[in-house]
Write a protein that holds these residues in place. Structure first.
Motif, short mmCIF file in Angstrom:
data_model
loop_
_atom_site.label_atom_id
_atom_site.label_comp_id
_atom_site.label_asym_id
_atom_site.label_seq_id
_atom_site.Cartn_x
_atom_site.Cartn_y
_atom_site.Cartn_z
N GLU A 4 0.82 -1.20 0.00
CA GLU A 4 0.00 0.00 0.00
C GLU A 4 0.86 1.25 0.00
O GLU A 4 1.99 1.24 0.51
N SER A 5 0.30 2.32 -0.53
CA SER A 5 0.94 3.63 -0.46
C SER A 5 -0.13 4.69 -0.56
O SER A 5 -1.28 4.40 -0.90
N GLY A 6 0.25 5.94 -0.26
CA GLY A 6 -0.64 7.06 -0.45
C GLY A 6 -1.25 7.64 0.82
O GLY A 6 -1.98 8.62 0.75
N GLY A 7 -0.96 7.04 1.95
CA GLY A 7 -1.49 7.58 3.19
C GLY A 7 -0.84 8.90 3.56
O GLY A 7 0.14 9.33 2.93
N GLY A 8 -1.38 9.55 4.58
CA GLY A 8 -0.82 10.81 5.02
C GLY A 8 -1.72 11.51 6.01
O GLY A 8 -2.73 10.96 6.46
N LEU A 9 -1.36 12.75 6.31
CA LEU A 9 -2.12 13.59 7.22
C LEU A 9 -2.82 14.67 6.41
O LEU A 9 -2.16 15.42 5.66
N VAL A 10 -4.15 14.74 6.52
CA VAL A 10 -4.92 15.75 5.83
C VAL A 10 -5.92 16.38 6.78
O VAL A 10 -6.19 15.85 7.87
N GLN A 11 -6.50 17.49 6.33
CA GLN A 11 -7.53 18.15 7.12
C GLN A 11 -8.91 17.62 6.73
O GLN A 11 -9.09 17.08 5.62
N PRO A 12 -9.87 17.76 7.61
CA PRO A 12 -11.25 17.34 7.27
C PRO A 12 -11.71 17.99 5.97
O PRO A 12 -11.46 19.19 5.73
N GLY A 13 -12.38 17.19 5.14
CA GLY A 13 -12.87 17.68 3.86
C GLY A 13 -11.93 17.47 2.70
O GLY A 13 -12.34 17.59 1.54
N GLU A 14 -10.68 17.15 3.00
CA GLU A 14 -9.69 16.94 1.94
C GLU A 14 -9.75 15.51 1.41
O GLU A 14 -10.55 14.69 1.88
N SER A 15 -8.90 15.24 0.42
CA SER A 15 -8.91 13.94 -0.26
C SER A 15 -7.55 13.28 -0.21
O SER A 15 -6.51 13.95 -0.08
N LEU A 16 -7.57 11.97 -0.34
CA LEU A 16 -6.36 11.15 -0.51
C LEU A 16 -6.69 10.02 -1.46
O LEU A 16 -7.86 9.58 -1.53
N ARG A 17 -5.67 9.53 -2.15
CA ARG A 17 -5.84 8.33 -2.96
C ARG A 17 -4.83 7.29 -2.50
O ARG A 17 -3.61 7.52 -2.57
N LEU A 18 -5.33 6.15 -2.05
CA LEU A 18 -4.47 5.04 -1.66
C LEU A 18 -4.28 4.11 -2.86
O LEU A 18 -5.17 3.96 -3.68
N SER A 19 -3.11 3.51 -2.89
CA SER A 19 -2.79 2.56 -3.95
C SER A 19 -2.38 1.23 -3.32
O SER A 19 -1.79 1.19 -2.24
#
Length: 115
Positions: A4-19
Motif C-alpha cells: 500500500e501507499s498514499g497515506g498521510g495527514l490531511v484536514q477534514p474535507g480533503e482527499s487522498l488516494r491510496l494505492s
C-alpha cells in the motif's frame, strides 16, 4: 505481497488516494478489499472490488470513497474524498485468489484526518 501507499495527514474535507500494488499475479483472478483499523477498534471492511469488477462499500464511506482497478498496472486504488476525523486509521489492502482462496495482506498505510 501487496504493497500500500498514499497515506498521510490531511484536514477534514480533503482527499487522498491510496494505492495497492501487486506483482507477479493475474489481478483479474483476484478479489481485492480495503480494510481499516483505528486505534482500539477492530479491523473493518471499507470497500471491495471483485475479480469481475463488482464493487461494494461500507455504509460509512458510501458516496465519499471510490474503489477502482488498473489492470495493466496491477494496481487497485481507493479514492477518498470528504475525509472525516473518523476515517483516521491504518488502511490495509487484502487480495484473495479466486482459485485457491489464499489471502494476502499488505503492511498498511496510515491515514490521519485532523484539523
Amino acid at each position: 505481497q501487496p504493497v500500500e501507499s498514499g497515506g498521510g495527514l490531511v484536514q477534514p474535507g480533503e482527499s487522498l488516494r491510496l494505492s495497492c500494488a501487486v506483482a507477479g499475479i493475474p489481478i483479474t483472478l483476484y478479489d481485492m478489499a480495503w480494510y481499516r483499523q483505528a486505534p482500539g477498534k477492530q479491523r473493518e471492511l471499507v470497500a471491495e472490488y471483485s475479480s469481475g469488477g463488482n464493487q461494494n462499500y461500507a455504509d460509512s464511506v458510501k458516496g465519499r470513497f471510490t474503489i477502482s482497478r488498473d489492470t495493466p498496472k496491477k494496481m487497485w486504488y481507493l479514492q477518498m474524498n470528504s475525509l472525516k476525523p473518523d476515517d483516521t486509521a491504518v488502511y490495509y489492502c487484502k487480495v484473495i485468489s479466486t482459485y485457491s482462496g489464499n489471502a494476502f495482506w499488505g503492511q498498511g498505510t496510515q491515514v490521519s484526518v485532523s484539523s
